[in-house]
Design an enzyme around this catalytic site. Structure first.
Site, PDB file in Angstrom:
ATOM      1  N   LYS A 233      -1.251 -15.310  -8.964  1.00 36.90           N
ATOM      2  CA  LYS A 233      -0.534 -15.031  -7.714  1.00 36.90           C
ATOM      3  C   LYS A 233      -1.495 -14.918  -6.547  1.00 36.90           C
ATOM      4  CE  LYS A 233       2.728 -12.388  -6.874  1.00 36.90           C
ATOM      5  NZ  LYS A 233       3.501 -11.150  -6.739  1.00 36.90           N
TER       6      LYS A 233
ATOM      7  N   ASN B  10      -1.165 -13.312  -2.894  1.00 40.88           N
ATOM      8  CA  ASN B  10      -0.328 -12.563  -1.956  1.00 40.88           C
ATOM      9  C   ASN B  10      -0.942 -12.504  -0.559  1.00 40.88           C
ATOM     10  OD1 ASN B  10       1.530 -11.776  -4.035  1.00 40.88           O
ATOM     11  ND2 ASN B  10      -0.009 -10.331  -4.756  1.00 40.88           N
TER      12      ASN B  10
ATOM     13  N   SER C 236      -3.138 -10.097  -8.321  1.00 38.03           N
ATOM     14  CA  SER C 236      -2.273  -9.075  -8.912  1.00 38.03           C
ATOM     15  C   SER C 236      -2.888  -8.642 -10.230  1.00 38.03           C
ATOM     16  CB  SER C 236      -0.881  -9.685  -9.107  1.00 38.03           C
ATOM     17  OG  SER C 236      -0.352  -9.396 -10.374  1.00 38.03           O
TER      18      SER C 236
ATOM     19  N   ARG D 212       2.524  26.433  28.621  1.00 38.77           N
ATOM     20  CA  ARG D 212       1.875  25.829  27.438  1.00 38.77           C
ATOM     21  C   ARG D 212       2.799  26.029  26.256  1.00 38.77           C
ATOM     22  NH1 ARG D 212      -3.411  27.798  26.963  1.00 38.77           N
ATOM     23  NH2 ARG D 212      -3.450  26.653  28.940  1.00 38.77           N
TER      24      ARG D 212
END
Lengths: 343, 343, 343, 343
Positions: A244, A246, A238, A277
């Site tokens: 951290k 993650n 982070s 179409r």
């Protein structure tokens, strides 16, 4: 995209030459021109379909004589629909590889943790015990099932001509054969179930990837702490909290998976096509399908990475479960049945 | 809904009695209580799942001895998921009938108008000629195809117990057999591909209904005038313009069909289910699936009505086409091939 | 629904009488007939819009003389669009009350827990500390903001006549005034931004409810244990695990909220309306909007209940945070600023 | 995208220097480094957010002393959310221009054809007369209204720090001021209504573009023939039918518009964000919003082109209407009121 269109034009000419509809030399000239590639005017896409400009360029390239054999009997949509199927086939390759890879890794986890007790959790509340192996075995089965759904999709060529009535069965077969696609029973110009089925199978694959990724993210919660994605320095870091860690791959997989359902809806809504179409629905379907291939591809790729990085913590699982010698024979039997079913 | 839940509880007890897990008299008492029905507290649904209250009421009804045989080994989700499959089977009955009915009517139109020339239309511009028969033949094929997709859906029972690990293969088979549903290889508590596949098949059926309805609406345009829905006095009337004659059934079919894609998306988004039972996604999936059954049912029902009311105007078709003796052999061949393929 | 249609017809007549367009006695007769109610043929809805049958019944009821003053100058869509706005107004009442109620409860929590430290969590990993008050204060602000979005919606009457060109400004004003709705600058027959804006505001309210409910569910996780929904015996119980205590209200809120985005998409897709009245899109929009009112209503109702039942555990918060005397001055300041901003 | 991130980092430093939080020379060094740009490792995006790598690169670039002033107090999401708002502002510029341009062209058509009678059409059936001017005037009003909705959107900066509690009002104001964005009352880390409101306004703009495009396509139908898009040779051509003349710009606008509703749904579904930063929903919202900016931009761009190319045929309108001297005073009055309202 242009390459796929050229591949289709070349295959059409080759199939027509094979059946004697056009001279073999024309088909060869067309094949050569298609291999060489064409330059398309930017403006072309705005004022018409790219196929109009591409056909003009091809006719120019093959010379006056062979020009009439270019795009013979076909309409723009034939080329674009068939090219779209080539794109689907090309892009489902890595999707299938990732689904198989993720399933294999999950199966390894199931085998290794057949008897590793952990808390079952319902409504995010602790419930009766399972083993991590049984959780991973259900992941495996769901990933295998999603892969089969994607693998068995019919990928039909389109060759209906200007209003979808063309029906030269031999030509269809030869055309499909050359491209290694399927020959449809009838034109699907405005009957778009084949495309909607592709979208559904992709959406389901993304959905399964999202489910597994969500389990990983929840197991990686700080307070749960039963799993993490292993990575080198800086992995999952982070900008403010370098400590951290993650589960970035699982989060990316989940994020990609969450974009799929709405794209499935756009493809399904595009089934409402007018007459021979559509005036908008067909043109909306193509980009939605391509986006869906992308997000499904990303979901499967990142999930596979997440599982390959996954490290689990049996002690934390035991601590969270808080039961001495739980009876997990049901869970163990589930692992056996699930892994047996794979072979 | 309550009836379906009771039917499932009764079938579970019967299957368990058949395998000797519970006394036959208990299963009989449970069957009797389920037939008699139970009254559920309004409050029950708010404070818990209805199954909790229903099981309590059943246990009360069958008496002390048999009480322990009620809901044995099952969890609420087992009952609700299985009941949901009963609901799908019940509600797809009329959907399939309407798809077949619509396809048959379209096939009759194709046969009758095999050689009725009309303008092909691409991007809502006049293109080369088709026959109305070829248009109706493609409707037929698309409706048949959508019906097959709905008919071949697997409708699995659920019997995984509290955390999805239960795996008594014999019991699963007996349970599925009694309800005439499928026995799944593994629990699908949080592996929701079976439900997503149902949603996809319904969405495709609605999409096909919407396409055909759109064609009818466009043929009924005042300036086109090639078709209308025949009705008695007041049919398709307007509150301000009584002379108007609107293709109400086709418009209703199209409107219903347009609500389907988003519901498919909700079901697909609900695949992201946490651990061994989701805290929200599972609860969102059920009502979305029921709504999808409703709108698909309405789309198919109203489309069938529209086709049954359809009266076409070959002279107007010829006038709109504006070609003398157009070559429509391709279109005729398409009709033959499409109708041959049906048999 | 019929009641709302009758209320609109009565208001139209009253406004026309007020401006001298019809005799006052006619308006009185119409008002009386509308109060008395009408019985509508089931078949009516299938063969036309309900307004056609309703107008016929009203004309019958008021007698020959006043009959011509019924529905004067209006078209079915005028009545149905205006009635839809009455429905929106009626059903947003409880939605607004629930949003305010939930916000007030959240504000009380914010005040009470201004300084209660807990772990901030990003990507479900523990991050730097916050206070529970700051979390609840952000809930409060988001709920207030969503409520303002719903409260300030324009709810216009519709009175454009058969093709939307009617523009009697005085009549529009009187009509709107009698129904306490807004007078639009122009007819919005096929310019559906007012409806799309309602859908968006509802979707946002549901989205906020879903966010707060998700936080509650995550705080109630067994491994986190920082909050639970208090209830009497059996509240949040499970059919197999009576000791379990599930945050049923929050889960229900989240489930309802998850159904909203797709319904918003259906309403937005319905903006594509042909010419002076759509052949399908308008008819699809109405039920989608009603469903959206329902799921948003349920999401807000259950969220309010969840917050009112919420009991938090500061000790567990502190234990999960695992920091002695964390600096939470930022979080405290946020609470003050957020609550000050409410007054 | 990287440029927007750098612009945000530079503005943050400048605002902090202005308030004396960091030395002015640091802010200058940071501004210089941001102008010079940074090279980001491809791998960075996979292993973390791009901001982590970008901040590292910036710290390297500004030298040891100023490094601590880079990204001070901010978290990755602050930078990415704020950069997303810069992107919205940049990309709404052309959207607003196209909406204004389309509205002006429609207003010119309204003025020119104030009294040109044509058939009103409801449910695609001929109804009472309008003028083409009144149709174009309603287009104008709807386009203006959609533009106002997009123009008045709040585009807040984000500066909540790691867990959204940061609340330096002065810094927020200075930061917002430097970027010409709005200062939000509170952090919106996981309160995503501002983003959902942007999505809704874009979806509505796309919806209006789709409605107008649909009208053009229907007026250009061969059997209606009241309008066409004028273009040079080859414009709107077909690969098989060179004589055809398709309203390509309107079809492209409609196709783009049809992709918008599902993207709005994805953004709204992404409101369900966990705690202080979502593990998937936030990461899904960004690309969905960017896709929505693209399809809305394309819808508005192509619609503007369509209207600028539009040539209408009053004689054909009169012939289709089939009424001698119809009373169109209502329609004329509507034109006047609508155009007066613009000034």
């Amino acid at each position: 995209v242009i390459d796929a269109l050229l591949e289709v034009e070349a295959a059409l000419a080759a199939a027509q030459a094979q059946l004697g509809h056009i001279p073999v030399e024309h088909a060869q000239a067309i094949a050569q021109a298609c291999s060489a590639g064409v330059e398309l005017d930017e403006e072309a896409a705005r004022t018409s379909t790219p196929v109009v400009a591409l056909v003009a360029a091809l006719r120019e390239a093959v010379g006056e004589e062979a020009a009439a054999s270019v795009h013979l009997g076909a309409t723009s949509q034939d080329i674009m629909d068939t090219a779209a199927m080539l794109t689907v086939r090309e892009r489902r390759g890595p999707i299938l590889e990732d689904l198989v890879g993720a399933a294999n890794t999950a199966a390894d986890l199931a085998r290794a943790h057949r008897s590793t007790p952990m808390a079952g959790r319902t409504l995010l509340q602790r419930a009766t015990p399972i083993t991590f192996g049984s959780k991973a075995a259900l992941w495996t089965a769901a990933l295998d099932d999603a892969g089969r759904g994607v693998a068995r999709l019919a990928l039909p060529v389109q060759l209906g001509g200007p209003v979808g009535t063309l029906a030269d069965t031999d030509l269809l077969a030869a055309f499909a054969d050359r491209l290694d696609l399927d020959a449809p029973p009838l034109s699907w110009h405005t009957a778009r179930a084949p495309v909607a089925r592709i979208a559904a199978a992709l959406g389901i694959a993304a959905g399964v990837a999202g489910k597994v990724a969500t389990d990983v993210i929840l197991m990686a919660q700080t307070e749960v702490g039963e799993a993490c994605e292993e990575g080198g320095e800086g992995y999952g870091g982070s900008s403010t909290m370098p400590h951290k860690h993650n589960p970035i791959a699982a989060i990316s997989a989940r994020a990609a998976a969450r974009r799929a359902p709405a794209l499935v809806a756009t493809v399904m809504a595009s089934m409402e096509q007018e007459h021979e179409r559509a005036a908008g629905a067909w043109q909306a379907e193509g980009p939605a399908l391509r986006d869906l291939l992308s997000v499904t591809g990303e979901a499967c790729d990142r999930l596979r990475e997440s599982l390959e990085r996954l490290v689990v913590d049996p002690e934390r699982m035991a601590a969270n479960l808080g039961e001495e010698e739980p009876d997990v024979s049901d869970a163990e039997a589930l692992v056996d049945r699930a892994l047996d079913g794979r072979r």
